[in-house]
Motif scaffolding. Structure first.
Motif, PDB file in Angstrom:
ATOM      1  N   TYR A  20       0.911  -1.180  -0.013  1.00  0.00           N
ATOM      2  CA  TYR A  20      -0.062  -0.020   0.001  1.00  0.00           C
ATOM      3  C   TYR A  20       0.776   1.327   0.077  1.00  0.00           C
ATOM      4  O   TYR A  20       1.856   1.371   0.882  1.00  0.00           O
ATOM      5  CB  TYR A  20      -0.881   0.053   1.278  1.00  0.00           C
ATOM      6  CG  TYR A  20      -2.015  -1.273   1.306  1.00  0.00           C
ATOM      7  CD1 TYR A  20      -3.193  -0.947   0.857  1.00  0.00           C
ATOM      8  CD2 TYR A  20      -1.409  -2.419   1.788  1.00  0.00           C
ATOM      9  CE1 TYR A  20      -4.397  -1.866   1.219  1.00  0.00           C
ATOM     10  CE2 TYR A  20      -2.400  -3.413   2.130  1.00  0.00           C
ATOM     11  CZ  TYR A  20      -3.803  -3.198   1.349  1.00  0.00           C
ATOM     12  OH  TYR A  20      -4.642  -4.193   1.678  1.00  0.00           O
ATOM     13  N   VAL A  21       0.581   2.271  -0.712  1.00  0.00           N
ATOM     14  CA  VAL A  21       1.103   3.449  -0.947  1.00  0.00           C
ATOM     15  C   VAL A  21       0.221   4.545  -0.794  1.00  0.00           C
ATOM     16  O   VAL A  21      -0.829   4.700  -1.551  1.00  0.00           O
ATOM     17  CB  VAL A  21       2.190   3.749  -2.179  1.00  0.00           C
ATOM     18  CG1 VAL A  21       2.810   4.944  -2.190  1.00  0.00           C
ATOM     19  CG2 VAL A  21       3.037   2.405  -2.313  1.00  0.00           C
ATOM     20  N   ASP A  22       0.296   5.302   0.479  1.00  0.00           N
ATOM     21  CA  ASP A  22      -0.606   6.535   0.636  1.00  0.00           C
ATOM     22  C   ASP A  22      -2.004   5.951   0.838  1.00  0.00           C
ATOM     23  O   ASP A  22      -2.748   6.553   0.254  1.00  0.00           O
ATOM     24  CB  ASP A  22      -0.486   7.579  -0.296  1.00  0.00           C
ATOM     25  CG  ASP A  22       0.955   8.177  -0.433  1.00  0.00           C
ATOM     26  OD1 ASP A  22       1.631   8.280   0.535  1.00  0.00           O
ATOM     27  OD2 ASP A  22       1.147   8.716  -1.423  1.00  0.00           O
ATOM     28  N   VAL A  56       3.278 -16.897   5.133  1.00  0.00           N
ATOM     29  CA  VAL A  56       2.930 -15.836   5.844  1.00  0.00           C
ATOM     30  C   VAL A  56       2.412 -14.614   4.917  1.00  0.00           C
ATOM     31  O   VAL A  56       2.446 -14.567   3.967  1.00  0.00           O
ATOM     32  CB  VAL A  56       4.626 -15.268   6.286  1.00  0.00           C
ATOM     33  CG1 VAL A  56       5.077 -16.245   7.227  1.00  0.00           C
ATOM     34  CG2 VAL A  56       5.445 -15.168   5.198  1.00  0.00           C
ATOM     35  N   ALA A  57       1.901 -13.944   5.709  1.00  0.00           N
ATOM     36  CA  ALA A  57       1.069 -12.709   5.296  1.00  0.00           C
ATOM     37  C   ALA A  57       1.933 -11.403   5.406  1.00  0.00           C
ATOM     38  O   ALA A  57       2.132 -11.108   6.642  1.00  0.00           O
ATOM     39  CB  ALA A  57      -0.323 -12.499   5.661  1.00  0.00           C
ATOM     40  N   ILE A  58       2.481 -10.783   4.252  1.00  0.00           N
ATOM     41  CA  ILE A  58       3.362  -9.571   4.555  1.00  0.00           C
ATOM     42  C   ILE A  58       2.676  -8.535   3.992  1.00  0.00           C
ATOM     43  O   ILE A  58       2.260  -8.263   3.064  1.00  0.00           O
ATOM     44  CB  ILE A  58       4.744  -9.840   3.857  1.00  0.00           C
ATOM     45  CG1 ILE A  58       5.384 -11.054   4.550  1.00  0.00           C
ATOM     46  CG2 ILE A  58       5.513  -8.629   4.166  1.00  0.00           C
ATOM     47  CD1 ILE A  58       6.563 -11.731   3.494  1.00  0.00           C
ATOM     48  N   VAL A  59       2.631  -7.255   4.893  1.00  0.00           N
ATOM     49  CA  VAL A  59       2.151  -6.097   4.480  1.00  0.00           C
ATOM     50  C   VAL A  59       3.068  -5.130   4.694  1.00  0.00           C
ATOM     51  O   VAL A  59       3.756  -4.702   5.384  1.00  0.00           O
ATOM     52  CB  VAL A  59       0.882  -5.704   5.177  1.00  0.00           C
ATOM     53  CG1 VAL A  59       0.187  -4.152   4.728  1.00  0.00           C
ATOM     54  CG2 VAL A  59      -0.185  -6.620   5.297  1.00  0.00           C
ATOM     55  N   VAL A  60       3.409  -4.445   3.200  1.00  0.00           N
ATOM     56  CA  VAL A  60       4.329  -3.294   3.206  1.00  0.00           C
ATOM     57  C   VAL A  60       3.669  -2.103   2.901  1.00  0.00           C
ATOM     58  O   VAL A  60       2.817  -1.906   2.003  1.00  0.00           O
ATOM     59  CB  VAL A  60       5.434  -3.437   2.136  1.00  0.00           C
ATOM     60  CG1 VAL A  60       6.405  -2.362   1.967  1.00  0.00           C
ATOM     61  CG2 VAL A  60       6.286  -4.931   2.400  1.00  0.00           C
ATOM     62  N   THR A  61       3.832  -0.934   3.698  1.00  0.00           N
ATOM     63  CA  THR A  61       2.955   0.298   3.576  1.00  0.00           C
ATOM     64  C   THR A  61       3.733   1.469   3.463  1.00  0.00           C
ATOM     65  O   THR A  61       5.086   1.623   4.380  1.00  0.00           O
ATOM     66  CB  THR A  61       1.989   0.453   4.565  1.00  0.00           C
ATOM     67  OG1 THR A  61       2.605   1.067   5.950  1.00  0.00           O
ATOM     68  CG2 THR A  61       1.286  -0.717   4.857  1.00  0.00           C
ATOM     69  N   MET A  62       3.738   2.386   2.736  1.00  0.00           N
ATOM     70  CA  MET A  62       4.534   3.721   2.617  1.00  0.00           C
ATOM     71  C   MET A  62       3.215   4.792   2.655  1.00  0.00           C
ATOM     72  O   MET A  62       2.641   4.780   1.928  1.00  0.00           O
ATOM     73  CB  MET A  62       5.343   3.788   1.588  1.00  0.00           C
ATOM     74  CG  MET A  62       6.075   5.298   1.237  1.00  0.00           C
ATOM     75  SD  MET A  62       7.100   5.773   2.851  1.00  0.00           S
ATOM     76  CE  MET A  62       8.458   4.825   2.532  1.00  0.00           C
ATOM     77  N   GLY A  63       3.215   5.476   3.809  1.00  0.00           N
ATOM     78  CA  GLY A  63       2.266   6.488   4.102  1.00  0.00           C
ATOM     79  C   GLY A  63       2.128   7.131   5.588  1.00  0.00           C
ATOM     80  O   GLY A  63       2.935   6.436   6.246  1.00  0.00           O
ATOM     81  N   THR A  64       1.094   7.663   5.735  1.00  0.00           N
ATOM     82  CA  THR A  64       0.837   7.992   7.376  1.00  0.00           C
ATOM     83  C   THR A  64       0.308   6.977   8.024  1.00  0.00           C
ATOM     84  O   THR A  64      -0.088   5.852   7.409  1.00  0.00           O
ATOM     85  CB  THR A  64       0.138   9.361   7.373  1.00  0.00           C
ATOM     86  OG1 THR A  64      -1.131   8.978   6.973  1.00  0.00           O
ATOM     87  CG2 THR A  64       0.745  10.492   6.514  1.00  0.00           C
ATOM     88  N   SER A  65       0.188   7.176   9.537  1.00  0.00           N
ATOM     89  CA  SER A  65      -0.480   6.128  10.325  1.00  0.00           C
ATOM     90  C   SER A  65      -1.912   6.117  10.024  1.00  0.00           C
ATOM     91  O   SER A  65      -2.359   5.168  10.114  1.00  0.00           O
ATOM     92  CB  SER A  65       0.007   6.387  11.792  1.00  0.00           C
ATOM     93  OG  SER A  65      -0.486   7.591  11.916  1.00  0.00           O
ATOM     94  N   ASP A  66      -2.365   7.352   9.578  1.00  0.00           N
ATOM     95  CA  ASP A  66      -4.067   7.243   9.074  1.00  0.00           C
ATOM     96  C   ASP A  66      -4.270   6.412   8.203  1.00  0.00           C
ATOM     97  O   ASP A  66      -5.410   6.096   7.475  1.00  0.00           O
ATOM     98  CB  ASP A  66      -4.595   8.723   9.106  1.00  0.00           C
ATOM     99  CG  ASP A  66      -4.272   9.419  10.366  1.00  0.00           C
ATOM    100  OD1 ASP A  66      -4.468   8.712  11.480  1.00  0.00           O
ATOM    101  OD2 ASP A  66      -4.203  10.771  10.444  1.00  0.00           O
ATOM    102  N   GLN A  67      -3.180   6.059   7.323  1.00  0.00           N
ATOM    103  CA  GLN A  67      -3.384   5.674   5.801  1.00  0.00           C
ATOM    104  C   GLN A  67      -3.187   4.088   5.845  1.00  0.00           C
ATOM    105  O   GLN A  67      -3.209   3.409   4.815  1.00  0.00           O
ATOM    106  CB  GLN A  67      -2.343   6.238   4.809  1.00  0.00           C
ATOM    107  CG  GLN A  67      -2.829   7.821   4.437  1.00  0.00           C
ATOM    108  CD  GLN A  67      -1.786   8.361   3.673  1.00  0.00           C
ATOM    109  OE1 GLN A  67      -0.454   8.029   3.602  1.00  0.00           O
ATOM    110  NE2 GLN A  67      -2.452   9.369   2.807  1.00  0.00           N
ATOM    111  N   LEU A  68      -3.037   3.445   6.858  1.00  0.00           N
ATOM    112  CA  LEU A  68      -2.732   2.169   6.977  1.00  0.00           C
ATOM    113  C   LEU A  68      -4.064   1.310   6.667  1.00  0.00           C
ATOM    114  O   LEU A  68      -5.141   1.869   6.854  1.00  0.00           O
ATOM    115  CB  LEU A  68      -2.326   1.628   8.483  1.00  0.00           C
ATOM    116  CG  LEU A  68      -0.838   2.063   9.056  1.00  0.00           C
ATOM    117  CD1 LEU A  68      -0.810   1.835  10.437  1.00  0.00           C
ATOM    118  CD2 LEU A  68       0.220   1.386   8.085  1.00  0.00           C
TER     119      LEU A  68
END
Length: 245
Positions: free
Chosen positions: A126-128, A219-231
């Motif tokens: 997820y990005v933003d 395994v389930a891997i989630v990579v995010t780049m964004g703010t904490s509100d955008q998780l």
């Protein structure tokens, strides 16, 4: 009588002179011993300073591309910025096949086999706050054969190795893909204020180096780049492989 007195006086003087000479020799010996002790202490101190400086200069850097050996239990990864065809762009990202073989030559992964070691992991990005497609055919084609690859765009990562002891990590898959990925960066974006790289393993924050996250089976891997509100809410926390991915 006077001659005998003079003779006794002469002997006494010689005795006193001998005593003084012995004391002088003892003083010189003690002085030399003190000097050797001081020189040894100074030499040891200088050696300690030099060794400390060499350790700081040689092993204290964690900048990209550092030649320092990886910590025990970690996989040695190249500086992703040096890999051919590395993508440092915003999403969407292609499967980036054209220079995969050049990256594989650098990564030195084991060969491809679906009969020796064969398991799967699931990757969400997820990005933003927006989901990003993990494309099909990363690391695999008629001319490319990576043990880390995708067959479709569901985010299922196939680990198919001819080495039964192969224990790959997320950074290796990202390097096969040619997507710039470090503990603080993804693609064109790096940590900036609350906009940060955050990684989750089976629904829980991954607190270690995300490039070293093990690609264990299912395994389930989630990579995010964004703010904490955008998780993402909820954060994917499980994965069971089936024939449709």
């Amino acid at each position: 009588m006077s001659g005998q007195g003079n003779d006794r006086l002469t002997k006494a003087e010689r005795k006193e002179q001998a005593r003084l000479e012995r004391e002088e020799i003892q003083r010189k010996q003690a002085s030399r011993k003190r000097n050797r002790t001081v020189a040894l202490i100074v030499g040891l101190a200088i050696a300690a300073i030099v060794i400390g400086a060499l350790v700081l200069l040689g092993g204290g850097s964690d900048t990209p591309g550092s030649s320092a050996s990886p910590a025990p239990g970690t996989v040695a990864l190249p500086d992703p910025a040096t890999l051919p065809g590395i993508m440092r762009t915003p999403p969407p990202w292609s499967n980036n096949l054209p220079q995969t073989n050049e990256r594989l030559a650098i990564l030195d992964l084991p060969g491809l086999s679906d009969t020796v070691l064969h398991h799967h992991a699931r990757l969400w990005i997820y990005v933003d706050g927006k989901p990003v497609v993990v494309p099909a055919d990363i690391g695999i084609s008629q001319t490319v054969a990576s043990p880390l690859h995708t067959h479709d765009d569901t985010g299922t990562v196939h680990i198919e190795s001819d080495d039964p002891t192969f224990e790959p990590v997320l950074g290796q898959f990202m390097d096969v893909w040619g997507l710039y990925f470090t503990p603080t960066c993804l693609g064109d974006a790096c940590n900036d204020g609350d906009r940060q790289l955050r990684v989750f393993l089976d629904g829980q924050p991954y607190v270690g180096d995300p490039t070293q996250l093990p690609l264990n089976d299912q395994v389930a891997i989630v990579v995010t780049m964004g703010t904490s509100d955008q998780l993402p809410n909820p954060i994917p926390d499980s994965f069971t492989f089936n024939s449709t991915g």
